[in-house]
Design an enzyme around this catalytic site. Structure first.
Site: not given
Ligand SMILES: Cc1cc2nc3c(=O)[nH]c(=O)nc-3n(C[C@H](O)[C@H](O)[C@H](O)COP(=O)(O)O)c2cc1C
Ligand SMILES: Cc1cc2nc3c(=O)[nH]c(=O)nc-3n(C[C@H](O)[C@H](O)[C@H](O)COP(=O)(O)OP(=O)(O)OC[C@H]3O[C@@H](n4cnc5c(N)ncnc54)[C@H](O)[C@@H]3O)c2cc1C
Ligand SMILES: Cc1cc2nc3c(=O)[nH]c(=O)nc-3n(C[C@H](O)[C@H](O)[C@H](O)COP(=O)(O)OP(=O)(O)OC[C@H]3O[C@@H](n4cnc5c(N)ncnc54)[C@H](O)[C@@H]3O)c2cc1C
Ligand SMILES: Cc1cc2nc3c(=O)[nH]c(=O)nc-3n(C[C@H](O)[C@H](O)[C@H](O)COP(=O)(O)O)c2cc1C
Ligand code: FES
Ligand code: FES
Lengths: 311, 260, 311, 260
Positions: C69-70, C130, C193, C217
């Site tokens: 994602n971005a 960031c 991520t 994921g």
């Molecule tokens: C769509 C999306 C948006 C995200 N937005 C943020 C964010 O605004 N701030 C942040 O610290 N991490 C953000 N993340 C990262 C997640 O909080 C998490 O650290 C990362 O996705 C790994 O966990 P997961 O595999 O369970 O998704 C985002 C992840 C996804 C998939």
């Protein structure tokens, strides 16, 4: 018929499809299953100066769309490699790339010098995901200065094409690629495995005998593509793309990102005919798109105006 | 050894969670030996990613049938359990080094759990009468014992053993076997397959008994072909430790060379 | 019934299950689907000083067992957050953790100071993935000195529990965790991520509008578990484990590796009831194993004698 | 909106690669509106990982049936195409903001490819006679046109358009519609769904025509619920650019507010 020929600096190959180090054994295992069709070169598993027993079992575990391994560079050592494996490998009629690793600069140099004396080796690949025992175990591929000096020393001992295989476990892989270039490597191979771990929730300890391992397979493909893209943008070296390539579309992603050739690793375990299939797929893609050579596509994804930012 | 597309001919849940799978593939049926395994691609997506190994439990070379038994454990075996008659199944095989019977009678086969699969095949191949082949088959309860007689109408003398006594003798497989020895059974050679702790106990006891014993081991596998070194098991030979590949030098090993 | 209560330093939660930043919106989307059962705290998506439009589309693409994602930190900005979102968020009866990010140290500090004045915020999470615009765009989370100084400045402006959320795109994440500790953070959140890219082979350009994105994921779970394991070994800070948690077994892997709590991200998209299901699963696991509290398991996988080596 | 387990009642390949899927789920059948979609979990493994969105193509509230049409494109739709009668299917829905007909007659519906799905539902709901509802339905060839009459026995006046002329009018959907306008058709309002380039041309032309036009857009989706901001589409409102979520504010947008 469109051509799959590629030139990686001085290394000319009939096909851009290689076997990733450590995933094709010394070739004989796959021989009964695979026509050689489409194979551009064989990269051997990494050899070291002394024989290595390898890590305790379990050495691998499956993860979502990937696998984690900690083989521990099990290999027969330089002497046995030259005596036993090398003659066998020559029965494959494709160019041979030998992967080497050491715990000190001197070990890499000794290996390179010994292989310089052997005929039929098309190139040397430096596996840089190895701890430097003299520097507290930091990997050679994690420190630009260490890497540059190591590559320079090997360069002096080996006159043929030299490939630096980078580890992805770094803050800025393009810096390491630049260091490899300064040291005298002509080709970059990217990427090796990502560090990872699986915990056995029944035993309540890390599942692998070695505790941690390296993650490979389709799970890591997006990470590898990004790194190839960054290296292509930062250097002018030809890149061998590696990481999660399972099919023609994946291979094309790497080529468009900047890889002049690609190596197939984990996919060999899943589908032994991956390389011949991709070769056919690439030919079809070129024909359908009216292209004469894959080289026209290398790095083509860089022609869009936007900047890459972190999300 | 070949990569081939076999066809599902029969799939039956013979006990809750335990399946019998008959595949049609003439080459495999003609060449597989007891102790060897097939490496199956259970899906075309990338989760699960790797193939899954299953011991050949029997063949009918005339009809081109290969038989397997499997237990539904995780994602891979769950997918296998959803196959339908006529579905194609991508197989690598036959792989691994088979049991090597020396012909010393009686042969005693010791099977724990799904370890029954290769030993059924071995029993079938050994042929012979009930005096020549003994099969000890242990499981937790009667509910997880496969109906062996159905797949092996004649042949070995059969001893069921269950931990809770719900079928056959009560206790551990090794206990039942020890009692048989005490009652005068004199094995010519032993073949065993099952959970590692069971095999380890058996090998330990056999240091006293000294019977020829071949065990079939399991390890996580990636390639199944000998290329990745992922399935290593530690051996001791002439005082030197080395790793051997379960998929190539194994799965059958001599008990004395395994570091338990 | 076994307890799921956890203490992360001063932050006490009824359950170790949090929503990962950016994956639960501001909560209202999931409200109709989810009983609150099992939710320990809600981490908001990251807010910035000014409103952000976000990145051009496409903003996401699926990858094997993962997604890239971005989003570009699309958010309404501090003022709107306080006026509009915060009152709504208070209707959730769980503790609220607000995630913040800035392009300069000063922006982080301004955000922290403004939130210090608001009631009902249980903790602040610093999103360190960031770019620092004053330092040529290097991420705050990539440089130990930068990170330590940033955390120190925020520490002075915010009196409550402070969480540093680390990026995995570094050579040694435990060094960054140590820097966060020196700066005054009390809790580590790991991981954000992994950098990744997908190439659109038809258009022959990177698929995402932003070119690159962040991989999340189940694909990244082994990488995240290893990093939590390393941070646990290197510091004495409580860790929130994040990365690919889909079910109870995954959550247990993180806990055994050293996470005192875990955050669920991508799984919310796949199965909105993931958190209540894991809560039930953890209770069952504790009961079956005769344990009274999850805390007994935190870091338990470290009790084996062997060393971690690279493979 | 709810998460529910629907049951597969019918799955039929109505054209090569195009499927009709009837699900039984009373709540969805009772509440879904034209333009809304269901977010389906197509597997329980992690590849493919995410749900897949499909427009509701019709409902029968009395029998609790929801109808979908889908085209087999990649892994997800391939898995869907292997479902069997009686299988459960995990759905989130109904999601998104529906078409908002203002009741201006005649309503003209423009469907490109699988864009037919939500417009079939809309036509059904609009009811009315052939003078009140027109449906232009375009595809590459006759082989990829769904047999719309079967699912919509009475109702709109139907115009097929194929690029190769193998059925109905020859050419692009927009060309056929333009010709109808030239021949005197005066739409009350327009509803369109199909490939983005088709919608962009339509919106472009409509800057001259000025008919009320609602378009249904697609974007890659993760949550489908409005939480991830992944499905953003750029809008222009009162001269200001903002991103809206296809899954929440959309998939139906007014043509003038979309930055094409
Ligand atoms: C769509 C999306 C948006 C995200 N937005 C943020 C964010 O605004 N701030 C942040 O610290 N991490 C953000 N993340 C990262 C997640 O909080 C998490 O650290 C990362 O996705 C790994 O966990 P997961 O595999 O369970 O998704 C985002 C992840 C996804 C998939
Ligand atoms: C040579 C050989 C022959 C074999 N022959 C047979 C045979 O004939 N019949 C047969 O039934 N089996 C046989 N097996 C075993 C069989 O290959 C496995 O049961 C099968 O691969 C399991 O696949 P799966 O995807 O269903 O399970 P997986 O998903 O791979 O899981 C297997 C088990 O591991 C557990 N597990 C997964 N992750 C963790 C974790 N983090 N912590 C703790 N536990 C975890 C799961 O819960 C599950 O119980 C053989 C194996 C070998 C090596
Ligand atoms: C609101 C909404 C409603 C929808 N309604 C319907 C409907 O009613 N009927 C319907 O059929 N569809 C509908 N869709 C589209 C449908 O969701 C998709 O077709 C479906 O998700 C595809 O899933 P898949 O796994 O089969 O394909 P995927 O595997 O996701 O692939 C989709 C396509 O992308 C291509 N692709 C993948 N990777 C790359 C790459 N690297 N470079 C270039 N191309 C690539 C594939 O080849 C394939 O053609 C709708 C979508 C939305 C957003
Ligand atoms: C089982 C296994 C063994 C490996 N051994 C080596 C090795 O000896 N030397 C090396 O440089 N890379 C080794 N690798 C890394 C691969 O060459 C490759 O860089 C990595 O697996 C990513 O590619 P893939 O996803 O296609 O497998 C090994 C990978 C695997 C899976
Ligand atoms: S599984 Fe690869 S060597 Fe045995
Ligand atoms: S798909 Fe998540 S906001 Fe639309």
């Amino acid at each position: 018929m469109p051509s799959l020929k590629v030139k990686l600096g001085l290394l000319e190959l009939e096909s851009p499809l290689l076997t990733a180090s450590g995933t094709f054994g010394f070739g004989e295992e796959y021989a009964p299953l695979m026509a050689m069709e489409g194979l551009g070169a064989l990269i051997t598993k990494t050899i070291t100066l002394e024989p290595r027993l390898g890590n305790p079992s379990p050495r691998m575990v499956e993860t979502p769309a990937g696998m984690l391994n900690a083989i521990g560079l099990q290999n027969p050592g330089l002497e046995n490699f030259i005596k036993i494996e090398l003659p066998r490998l020559h029965s494959w009629t494709v160019p041979l790339i030998v992967s080497i690793a050491g715990e000190t600069e001197e070990e890499y140099v000794t290996l390179a010098r010994a292989l310089e004396g052997q005929s039929g080796i098309a190139a040397l690949e430096l596996n840089l995901s190895c701890p430097n025992v003299k520097k507290g175990g930091i990997l050679f591929g994690m420190d630009a200065a260490l890497l540059e000096s190591l590559v320079g020393m090997v360069r002096a001992a080996w006159s043929g094409p030299l490939i630096a295989k980078l580890t992805p476990n770094v803050t800025a892989i393009e810096e390491l690629a630049r260091a490899a270039a300064r040291g005298g490597a002509q080709i970059i191979s990217a990427i090796n495995t990502l560090r990872g771990m699986v915990i056995d929730i029944t035993a309540r300890r890390p599942l692998l005998g070695n505790l941690a391992g390296g993650l490979s397979g389709p799970a890591i493909r997006p990470v590898a593509v990004k790194m190839v893209y960054d290296i292509y943008a930062a250097t002018s070296m030809p890149v061998i793309g590696v990481g999660g390539i399972m099919n023609t579309d994946d291979a094309l992603q790497f080529v468009l990102a900047g890889a002049a050739a690609v190596a197939v690793g984990t996919a060999n375990f899943v589908e032994p005919r991956t390389i011949p299939r991709i070769a056919a797929g690439l030919r079809e893609y070129l024909a359908e798109n009216g292209l004469h050579s894959l080289q026209e596509l290398v790095g083509a994804a860089h022609n869009s105006g936007q900047r890459t930012e972190d999300s | 050894m070949k990569q081939c597309s076999a066809q599902v001919r029969e799939l039956e849940e013979v006990r809750e969670g335990f399946y019998y799978l008959a595949l049609e593939e003439p080459y495999l049926a003609a060449t597989a030996l007891p102790g060897q395994f097939l490496h199956l691609r259970v899906t075309t997506t990338f989760d699960p990613l790797l193939r899954r190994p299953f011991s050949v439990a029997g063949t009918s070379p005339q009809t081109g049938i290969v038989r397997l038994f499997f237990r539904r454990l995780g994602t891979g075996t769950k997918l296998l359990s959803c196959l339908r008659r006529g579905d194609p199944l991508d197989c690598l095989g036959p792989l691994g080094s088979p049991f090597m019977p020396a012909g010393k009678s009686p042969a005693v086969l010791l099977a724990g759990g799904t370890g029954i699969a290769p030993l059924l095949f071995l029993a079938e191949k050994l042929g012979g009468t009930g005096d020549e082949v003994y099969l000890f088959y242990g499981a937790a309860t009667a509910a997880s014992l496969l109906p062996v007689e159905r797949f092996l109408p004649s042949g070995p003398r059969l001893f069921y053993v269950t931990a809770d006594g719900s079928a056959g003798e009560t206790g551990l497989l090794t206990d039942a076997f020890r009692r048989a020895l005490e009652k005068g059974l004199v094995p010519g050679e032993l073949f065993a397959c099952g959970p590692r702790p069971f095999l380890a106990i058996l090998a330990e006891e056999n240091r006293r008994w000294g019977y020829p014993l071949q065990v079939s081991l399991e390890e996580n596998m990636a390639c199944g072909l000998g290329a990745c070194q992922g399935c290593a098991v530690l051996l001791q030979k002439d005082g030197k430790r080395t790793y051997a590949r379960v998929c190539r030098e194994g799965p059958v090993f001599c008990d004395a060379e395994v570091v338990w």
